[in-house]
Scaffold this active site. Structure first.
Site, PDB file in Angstrom:
ATOM      1  N   LYS A   1      41.773 -32.026   0.755  1.00  0.00           N
ATOM      2  CA  LYS A   1      41.636 -30.753   1.467  1.00  0.00           C
ATOM      3  C   LYS A   1      40.380 -30.059   0.983  1.00  0.00           C
ATOM      4  O   LYS A   1      39.942 -30.256  -0.142  1.00  0.00           O
ATOM      5  CB  LYS A   1      42.838 -29.847   1.187  1.00  0.00           C
ATOM      6  CG  LYS A   1      43.052 -28.770   2.223  1.00  0.00           C
ATOM      7  CD  LYS A   1      43.855 -29.303   3.383  1.00  0.00           C
ATOM      8  CE  LYS A   1      44.198 -28.238   4.393  1.00  0.00           C
ATOM      9  NZ  LYS A   1      45.268 -28.722   5.290  1.00  0.00           N
TER      10      LYS A   1
HETATM   11  N1  GLU Z   1      44.580 -29.483   8.845  1.00  0.00           N
HETATM   12  C1  GLU Z   1      45.607 -30.317   9.398  1.00  0.00           C
HETATM   13  C2  GLU Z   1      46.775 -30.440   8.438  1.00  0.00           C
HETATM   14  O1  GLU Z   1      46.971 -29.614   7.590  1.00  0.00           O
HETATM   15  C3  GLU Z   1      45.080 -31.649   9.889  1.00  0.00           C
HETATM   16  C4  GLU Z   1      44.375 -32.474   8.882  1.00  0.00           C
HETATM   17  C5  GLU Z   1      43.710 -33.709   9.480  1.00  0.00           C
HETATM   18  O2  GLU Z   1      43.778 -33.956  10.670  1.00  0.00           O
HETATM   19  O3  GLU Z   1      43.092 -34.426   8.672  1.00  0.00           O
HETATM   20  O4  GLU Z   1      47.566 -31.334   8.538  1.00  0.00           O
END
Ligand code: GLU
Length: 431
Positions: A121
Site C-alpha cells: 500500500k
Molecule cells: N485500493 C483497493 C483496495 O483497497 C484496490 C487495490 C488494488 O486494486 O490493487 O483493495
C-alpha cells in the site's frame, strides 16, 4: 529473550502496536488467527513485520512559486505469493501506521481471493482538494519517481484508493514508463480503459461488496430486495454499492459523507444522488432528503450497513447503537476489534473488508493479466469472472467460520494467512 524479537533498546520500535493505531488493530487481528495456524505458526512473525517500508520526501513546485514538501510512503507487507499489490491514497491524515496496516490487509485480502499477489500500500500525506490539477500531477509524478525504485509490473503494482483515480494512475504509469524508457502498462491497475485499463474495474469494488452481501444475506435468511441499507461514504465504493443494492430492490435510506448525512424513508434515488455528487453538489442539498446530524447515522433503522469511507468508524462507542443485522465493509479497517466483539455478541454479522472489498483488486488482477497478454476481455466476461471468484471465496470462508465457530473476519484471516504462510514455508529463507 523471545527469539522472535530484536534485542530491546528502550526506544519503541515502529512495529510496537501501542504506538501505532491501525497497525495495532491489525496485530490484534493476527493474534486471533494464531490458534488456527497449526505448524505454520512458526512463521507468524512474517505477518507481524512488513517486508519493506519506504518513506519518501515529495517536493513540488506550487503554482504560486513556493516549494512544498509532502510525506509519502510505500509499504510492501508481503511478497511470498507474488508481487506487492495495493492502492495509493492521498489524504491529509495518512500515517505510516495506517499504510502498514492497509498493506497487511492487502496481503490477507489477495490471499483470501487467491489472486497471485502479495500485499502493499502507498500513501501521501496531503489533502488533494487543496491542490490545483497541475500541482496534483506534479505530486503524483514526483511520488511515483521516488517509489520507482521498488515498484514495477513484477515487483509491486499500485492502484487507486481514497482520493486517487484513473487520471492519477495514468500519470503514475506514464512517469514510471518514461523513467524506465519502455512501455510498462502493467505497473499500475485502475488505469483509464484507453491506456490498458480494464472494463469493469471502476465498478468492481462495489460489485464485489454487493456480491458477497447477497451471499451472506442468503445464509442468514435476509431478503435483499426488501432490505433497508445505510451507506457511509459516497465515493467509488459507497456509490456503486448503493446503486447495486437499489437495483436489487433494496431501499437505500441513509447516505453519509465526510460532511453530511441524508435520510429518506422511501429510499434515496441513487442514480440521481450519483449525478448530484459528480456535479460537486453537497449531499445536504439533495432534493427530497432529510438532513441528519453526523452522529445520528449510527441510529438509522436499517438491515444492512455499508461503511465505505475510512478506518475506525465503528468503535466501542457506537457499535451497540447500530440497528443493522449485517455490516458489509466496503472500506478497509472500518471496525475496531472491540466493536467486532460487541457486534458478534449482538449477533450482527460483519462481512469483513478482507473479503467484502476484494472485488477491486480481483479486477486489478484481470487488468494486469490483460496488460501482459495485450488481449482485452469483454465487460460481461470480467463481471462473470469477478462474481464467480467472490462467490467461491466467500463460500470457503463461510464454511471455515461455521466449522471453527469463529467470526467471518477470523475465518478470512485463517484462509488468507494460511495461504501466505504456506507460500512462505515452501519458499524458505534466502539468503
Ligand atoms: N485500493 C483497493 C483496495 O483497497 C484496490 C487495490 C488494488 O486494486 O490493487 O483493495
Amino acid at each position: 529473550m523471545d527469539i522472535n524479537s530484536s534485542p530491546p533498546t528502550g526506544a519503541p520500535s515502529y512495529l510496537d502496536p501501542a504506538h501505532f493505531g491501525p497497525w495495532g488493530i491489525y496485530l490484534q487481528q493476527v493474534e486471533r488467527v494464531r490458534p488456527y495456524l497449526g505448524e505454520l505458526e512458526r512463521w507468524i512473525e512474517t505477518l507481524r513485520r512488513p517486508r519493506r517500508i519506504l518513506i519518501v520526501d515529495v517536493p513540488i513546485h506550487m503554482d504560486d512559486g513556493r516549494i512544498a514538501h509532502f510525506e509519502g510512503y510505500r509499504v510492501q507487507h508481503n511478497t511470498s505469493r507474488g508481487p506487492g499489490k495495493g492502492g495509493v491514497r492521498f489524504h491529509q491524515d495518512v500515517t505510516l501506521s495506517e499504510v502498514m496496516a492497509l498493506s497487511a490487509w492487502m496481503s490477507v485480502k489477495n490471499a483470501a481471493v487467491n489472486v497471485p499477489f502479495g500485499g502493499a500500500k502507498g500513501g501521501v500525506r496531503v489533502d488533494p482538494k487543496t491542490l490545483s490539477r497541475n500541482e496534483l500531477e506534479r505530486l503524483t509524478r514526483r511520488y511515483t519517481s521516488e517509489i520507482g525504485i521498488i515498484i514495477g509490473p513484477n515487483k509491486d503494482i499500485p492502484a487507486p484508493d481514497v482520493n486517487t483515480n484513473e487520471q492519477v494512475m495514468a500519470w503514475m504509469m506514464d512517469t514510471y514508463a518514461m523513467n524506465e524508457g519502455s512501455n510498462a502498462t502493467g505497473v499500475v491497475t485502475g488505469k483509464p480503459v484507453d491506456l490498458g485499463g480494464s472494463l469493469g474495474r471502476r465498478e468492481a469494488t462495489g460489485r464485489g461488496v454487493f456480491t458477497v452481501g447477497q451471499a451472506a444475506a442468503r445464509h442468514i435468511g435476509m431478503d435483499v430486495s426488501k432490505s433497508r441499507v445505510a451507506v457511509q461514504g459516497f465515493g467509488n465504493v459507497g456509490s456503486v454499492s448503493a446503486k447495486l443494492f437499489a437495483l436489487a430492490g433494496a431501499r437505500v435510506v441513509a447516505v453519509q459523507d465526510h460532511q453530511h448525512t441524508i435520510y429518506a424513508e422511501a429510499g434515496l434515488d441513487i442514480p440521481a444522488l450519483m449525478a448530484h455528487a459528480v456535479r460537486g453538489d453537497a449531499l445536504n442539498d439533495f432534493p427530497g432528503a432529510q438532513v441528519l446530524g453526523q452522529d445520528q447515522f449510527w441510529d438509522v433503522d436499517c438491515d444492512i450497513m455499508i461503511p465505505a469511507a475510512l478506518e475506525q468508524q465503528i468503535t466501542a462507542t457506537n457499535a451497540a447503537r447500530i440497528k443493522a443485522r449485517m455490516i458489509i465493509e466496503g472500506a478497509n479497517g472500518p471496525t475496531t476489534p472491540e466493536a467486532d466483539d460487541i457486534l458478534q455478541a449482538r449477533n450482527v454479522l460483519v462481512v469483513p473488508d478482507v473479503i467484502a472489498n476484494a472485488g477491486g483488486v480481483t479486477v486489478s488482477y484481470f487488468e494486469w493479466v490483460q496488460d501482459f497478454s495485450s488481449f482485452f476481455w469483454s465487460e460481461d466476461e470480467i463481471n462473470a469472472r469477478l462474481v464467480r471468484i467472490m462467490q467461491e471465496a466467500f463460500a470457503v470462508i463461510w464454511q471455515v467460520a461455521q466449522d471453527k465457530q469463529v467470526s467471518l473476519r477470523t475465518a478470512t484471516f485463517i484462509v488468507g494467512c494460511t495461504r501466505i504462510l504456506h507460500a512462505r514455508d515452501l519458499r524458505g529463507l534466502y539468503p
